[in-house]
Design a protein around this motif. Structure first.
Motif, PDB file in Angstrom:
ATOM      1  N   LYS A  59       0.802  -1.228   0.000  1.00  0.00           N
ATOM      2  CA  LYS A  59       0.000   0.000   0.000  1.00  0.00           C
ATOM      3  C   LYS A  59       0.834   1.276   0.000  1.00  0.00           C
ATOM      4  O   LYS A  59       0.363   2.311  -0.472  1.00  0.00           O
ATOM      5  CB  LYS A  59      -0.976   0.006   1.184  1.00  0.00           C
ATOM      6  N   THR A  60       2.056   1.222   0.495  1.00  0.00           N
ATOM      7  CA  THR A  60       2.917   2.405   0.530  1.00  0.00           C
ATOM      8  C   THR A  60       3.622   2.567  -0.813  1.00  0.00           C
ATOM      9  O   THR A  60       4.298   1.654  -1.285  1.00  0.00           O
ATOM     10  CB  THR A  60       3.960   2.291   1.649  1.00  0.00           C
ATOM     11  N   VAL A  61       3.455   3.747  -1.426  1.00  0.00           N
ATOM     12  CA  VAL A  61       4.066   4.018  -2.726  1.00  0.00           C
ATOM     13  C   VAL A  61       5.518   4.432  -2.529  1.00  0.00           C
ATOM     14  O   VAL A  61       5.810   5.377  -1.785  1.00  0.00           O
ATOM     15  CB  VAL A  61       3.294   5.130  -3.468  1.00  0.00           C
ATOM     16  N   ILE A  62       6.428   3.723  -3.173  1.00  0.00           N
ATOM     17  CA  ILE A  62       7.860   4.013  -3.053  1.00  0.00           C
ATOM     18  C   ILE A  62       8.508   4.021  -4.434  1.00  0.00           C
ATOM     19  O   ILE A  62       7.877   3.683  -5.435  1.00  0.00           O
ATOM     20  CB  ILE A  62       8.567   2.992  -2.137  1.00  0.00           C
ATOM     21  N   GLY A  63       9.771   4.403  -4.486  1.00  0.00           N
ATOM     22  CA  GLY A  63      10.511   4.384  -5.736  1.00  0.00           C
ATOM     23  C   GLY A  63      11.251   5.676  -5.979  1.00  0.00           C
ATOM     24  O   GLY A  63      11.139   6.644  -5.217  1.00  0.00           O
ATOM     25  N   VAL A  64      12.004   5.712  -7.060  1.00  0.00           N
ATOM     26  CA  VAL A  64      12.801   6.897  -7.380  1.00  0.00           C
ATOM     27  C   VAL A  64      11.920   8.093  -7.714  1.00  0.00           C
ATOM     28  O   VAL A  64      12.251   9.229  -7.372  1.00  0.00           O
ATOM     29  CB  VAL A  64      13.800   6.604  -8.517  1.00  0.00           C
ATOM     30  N   GLU A  65      10.781   7.859  -8.370  1.00  0.00           N
ATOM     31  CA  GLU A  65       9.919   8.982  -8.757  1.00  0.00           C
ATOM     32  C   GLU A  65       9.327   9.689  -7.534  1.00  0.00           C
ATOM     33  O   GLU A  65       9.436  10.913  -7.419  1.00  0.00           O
ATOM     34  CB  GLU A  65       8.816   8.498  -9.701  1.00  0.00           C
ATOM     35  N   PRO A  66       8.703   8.965  -6.597  1.00  0.00           N
ATOM     36  CA  PRO A  66       8.207   9.656  -5.409  1.00  0.00           C
ATOM     37  C   PRO A  66       9.316  10.256  -4.554  1.00  0.00           C
ATOM     38  O   PRO A  66       9.103  11.282  -3.893  1.00  0.00           O
ATOM     39  CB  PRO A  66       7.431   8.577  -4.649  1.00  0.00           C
ATOM     40  N   ASP A  67      10.508   9.663  -4.576  1.00  0.00           N
ATOM     41  CA  ASP A  67      11.621  10.241  -3.814  1.00  0.00           C
ATOM     42  C   ASP A  67      12.030  11.603  -4.368  1.00  0.00           C
ATOM     43  O   ASP A  67      12.291  12.548  -3.617  1.00  0.00           O
ATOM     44  CB  ASP A  67      12.823   9.297  -3.829  1.00  0.00           C
ATOM     45  N   ILE A  68      12.129  11.705  -5.694  1.00  0.00           N
ATOM     46  CA  ILE A  68      12.496  12.986  -6.304  1.00  0.00           C
ATOM     47  C   ILE A  68      11.379  14.006  -6.105  1.00  0.00           C
ATOM     48  O   ILE A  68      11.637  15.177  -5.787  1.00  0.00           O
ATOM     49  CB  ILE A  68      12.833  12.803  -7.797  1.00  0.00           C
ATOM     50  N   ALA A  69      10.129  13.558  -6.255  1.00  0.00           N
ATOM     51  CA  ALA A  69       9.001  14.457  -6.025  1.00  0.00           C
ATOM     52  C   ALA A  69       9.009  14.984  -4.594  1.00  0.00           C
ATOM     53  O   ALA A  69       8.706  16.159  -4.343  1.00  0.00           O
ATOM     54  CB  ALA A  69       7.694  13.723  -6.307  1.00  0.00           C
ATOM     55  N   SER A  70       9.382  14.120  -3.644  1.00  0.00           N
ATOM     56  CA  SER A  70       9.431  14.520  -2.244  1.00  0.00           C
ATOM     57  C   SER A  70      10.481  15.599  -2.011  1.00  0.00           C
ATOM     58  O   SER A  70      10.251  16.567  -1.271  1.00  0.00           O
ATOM     59  CB  SER A  70       9.726  13.302  -1.371  1.00  0.00           C
TER      60      SER A  70
END
Length: 327
Positions: A97-108
């Motif tokens: 259920k938790t969205v992870i990855g390089v894309e959400p990290d950069i967005a964060s």
């Protein structure tokens, strides 16, 4: 925007010392990590648990002040990402259920610089653009390639190189680098993507040259695609190189048999934060991306996901993109 010496130095250091090679298998002893091999010959672990301990950075007031007033008043950055993406781009952690990855990290990180709370929305690929068009979402971070056609409706702030990967069953003996290499082959691809456009163009080139066209197949999800690949119903799958490399590394059942720029043979493809044209957000997005490139947090994010070789040295606004497909 000019490329600073700091940015050049950071990118060079990434390429020489921090690049990870995705060439290992899942660690059966720890459901929260996946092992990959490092260039040093050792191994490093990618955290796939919901407890991400994301890299963070500080707000930059001068950049945050450029964000449109409506977004600043709201206090959140509404980011949209594709639910159909795969590791290490955007995917679910071990809790499913938790969205992870390089894309959400950069967005964060971008949200940090802009002084906004990150709010992630995961939707189907086509609904990314529907949501951007209606201003339901502020920006897409979803491995979106800059294309000339998309530039008519959207503004782009680049943050990563776009390379595609041809994935085959391990030991297939296939090598792909030119249109003739896929003539008569059965190749799976996702609909509405730039890799689909590339494959269609290659198929047309083959027909013009008197070769067999590509037999293009579409599947609903990655699991169906990989079942088809293992059973021999398809010869190849064309998708983002990061996901192909990650899948090959963690399963040991497939291999990347060719890579290609997402923008074609004459241009390095670029992945970009995507916002509705003239929304007023693209400049602060690009400035925020330049800030994280300069301060080193961008490098840390790419390193933790094994994508250091896809680093860029600056964020470009609306650069040349994938050319229009001839009709």
């Amino acid at each position: 925007m000019s490329t600073s010496l700091t940015r050049r130095t950071t990118a060079a250091a990434l390429g020489l010392t921090a690049a990870l090679v995705l060439a290992a298998c899942s660690n059966p002893d720890d459901g929260g990590t996946t092992e990959v091999a490092a260039t040093s010959g050792g191994k490093t672990k990618i955290n796939i648990s919901p407890d991400q301990n994301r890299v963070t950075t500080e707000k930059v007031e001068s950049i945050a002040a450029k964000v449109p007033q409506e977004i600043r008043r709201r206090g959140t950055l509404e980011v949209v990402e594709s639910s159909g993406s795969a590791a290490p781009l955007t995917f679910f952690a071990t809790d499913n259920k938790t969205v992870i990855g390089v894309e959400p990290d950069i967005a964060s990180l971008v949200a940090d610089v802009l002084g906004l709370e990150l709010h992630t929305n995961t939707v189907s690929w086509e609904n990314i653009f529907v949501g951007l068009d209606s201003a339901k979402y502020d920006v897409g971070f979803s491995n979106i390639t800059v294309t000339e056609e998309r530039k008519e409706k959207y503004d782009f702030a680049t943050y990563r190189k776009d390379n595609l990967g041809f994935e085959a069953k391990k030991g297939s003996g296939l090598k792909v680098g030119r249109p003739e290499d896929v003539a008569g082959r059965t190749v799976a691809v996702s609909s509405g993507t730039n890799q689909e456009k590339l494959l269609i163009e290659w198929s047309k080139e083959n027909e013009k040259a008197g070769r067999k066209p590509v037999d293009i197949k579409y599947y609903q999800d990655d699991s169906d695609t990989y079942l088809a690949l293992q059973s021999g119903r398809i010869d190849l799958y064309l998708g983002p190189n990061p996901t192909a490399a990650y899948h090959a590394a963690t399963t040991g059942k497939t291999e990347v048999v060719g890579t290609y720029s997402g923008a074609g043979s004459t241009l390095q493809g670029l992945i970009a934060a995507t916002t509705k044209k003239d929304s007023g957000l693209v400049e602060p997005l690009a400035d925020a991306l330049d800030e994280i490139i300069d301060n080193g947090t961008y490098a840390k994010v790419l390193q933790r996901w094994g994508l250091s070789d896809e680093a860029v040295t600056e964020s470009e606004i609306n650069p040349p993109g994938l050319p229009r497909t001839d009709t």
